[in-house]
Design a protein around this motif. Structure first.
Motif, mmCIF file in Angstrom:
data_model
loop_
_atom_site.group_PDB
_atom_site.id
_atom_site.type_symbol
_atom_site.label_atom_id
_atom_site.label_comp_id
_atom_site.label_asym_id
_atom_site.label_seq_id
_atom_site.Cartn_x
_atom_site.Cartn_y
_atom_site.Cartn_z
ATOM 1 N N ASP A 60 0.816 -1.214 0.000
ATOM 2 C CA ASP A 60 0.000 0.000 0.000
ATOM 3 C C ASP A 60 0.849 1.263 0.000
ATOM 4 O OD1 ASP A 60 -2.318 -1.487 -0.001
ATOM 5 O OD2 ASP A 60 -2.506 -1.498 2.181
ATOM 6 N N TRP A 91 -9.148 4.136 -4.927
ATOM 7 C CA TRP A 91 -8.262 4.526 -3.829
ATOM 8 C C TRP A 91 -7.909 3.336 -2.947
ATOM 9 C CZ3 TRP A 91 -6.125 9.302 -3.377
ATOM 10 C CH2 TRP A 91 -6.656 10.313 -4.168
ATOM 11 N N HIS A 92 -8.779 2.341 -2.867
ATOM 12 C CA HIS A 92 -8.550 1.281 -1.881
ATOM 13 C C HIS A 92 -8.886 -0.111 -2.406
ATOM 14 C CE1 HIS A 92 -12.919 1.215 -1.468
ATOM 15 N NE2 HIS A 92 -12.884 2.529 -1.330
#
Length: 344
Positions: A60, A91-92
């Motif tokens: 990440d 984004w994730h």
């Protein structure tokens, strides 16, 4: 009591003691095995946690997740007519598995009027150590044998201005359907043009109508400078080409920071054209995918020739979509979706 009775009694007592001892031994063994299995599983779980936590943190924080999402988003939006990736989910979404395989699942939508209509998702995976990106676009089709949107290259558009222009194609049956729909609806359609032209030239033609432009198919030498996947019908050819899309800006960590909504305005279109070259170069450099060599040939062709388009994906009110048939240059209309009125 005789000797035989005493012996039998002793034997029975001894058998009872042996059975009790055997049962105790069995239960001790079972308990021991159970605790051994539990300890082993706990040890494996601990090793998994010790291994995955730093691996996930590194994945990440290193930007690999955002880079993978950007690669997948760029690949899909440059190739699939009528759809776009929901950037808010990038984004994730990407993750790393214990076997060092990157995985992501991103929602995709169609722009129909002002609606962003969810139509499915793209799922992608790739091993960090080796292999190429595998991805699939799964659309939530409403109808059996529902076709996908696409763009046709006429023989006139495929070659460099033959002496005789093509005959005017028949009107699309799509307009018979649109006539039955009342004014309170918006639609998304794609159409092809009978010849290749500069993006700004096509934008000016479309600007006469109250519609937004979201994509334009780019001719990058397919079937002339090199061969790609294709299908044909009569004088028309459909190729798996690239698309000009609205400009998306990414920061130095490959996270999107801004996005143009459409190609309708001149400055937005010019911005998108400049960004297209950067996106394709970035994708070739950072992506490991099956069409990479083909994209290298496309980029080489486009650097030697002017960028030309041969169609568009647009959205707007039903009545404005109908008016597009007034343009003799436009043909091969395909419907992407119809929704209730949402337009300014």
């Amino acid at each position: 009591m005789d000797k035989d009775d005493v012996l039998n009694e002793w034997t029975e007592e001894e058998n009872k003691v042996d059975k009790k001892s055997a049962k105790k031994l069995v239960w001790r063994t079972r308990i021991s095995i159970t605790f051994t299995v539990i300890r082993t599983l706990l040890a494996i779980l601990l090793l998994y946690i010790v291994y995955m936590i730093p691996t996930s943190i590194y994945y990440d924080t290193s930007g690999k997740a955002d880079e993978f999402n950007r690669v997948v988003t760029t690949m899909v939006e440059l190739r699939y007519p009528g759809i776009a990736v929901d950037l808010h989910e990038t984004w994730h979404a990407a993750e790393i598995t214990p076997f060092l395989t990157q995985k992501t699942t991103l929602p995709i939508y169609r722009q129909v009027g002002e609606w962003k209509v969810a139509v499915g998702e793209v799922t992608a995976s790739k091993s960090i150590l080796f292999g190429k990106i595998n991805y699939s676009v799964d659309l939530d089709n409403k109808y059996i044998d529902e076709g996908e949107m696409g763009f046709a290259l006429s023989s006139y558009a495929l070659h460099d201005k033959p002496a005789t222009p093509p005959s005017n194609p028949n009107p699309s049956p799509l307009f018979d359907q649109l006539e039955k729909i009342d004014d309170g609806h918006v639609a998304q359609v794609s159409f092809s043009t009978r010849e290749r032209m500069e993006p700004e030239q096509l934008r000016k033609i479309i600007s006469k109508y109250d519609v937004e432009i979201h994509q334009m198919p780019i001719y990058a030498g397919e079937l002339k400078a090199f061969n790609v996947g294709m299908s044909s019908s009569g004088s028309l050819t459909w190729v798996d080409g690239l698309l000009l899309r609205p400009f998306i800006e990414y920061d130095d960590k490959n996270r999107w920071s801004s996005k143009n909504h459409a190609l309708t305005r001149q400055e937005d279109l010019a911005h998108a054209v400049d960004q297209f070259y950067q996106d394709l170069e970035w994708l070739i450099e950072h992506g490991d995918y099956y069409d990479k060599e083909t994209d290298e040939k496309r980029l080489s062709y486009l650097k030697e020739n002017e960028l030309a388009v041969y169609g568009a994906t647009v959205t707007g009110p039903i009545r404005e979509i109908e008016r597009l048939k007034e343009e003799e240059m436009f043909y091969e209309f395909n419907l992407g979706g119809i929704e209730v009125w949402n337009w300014e």
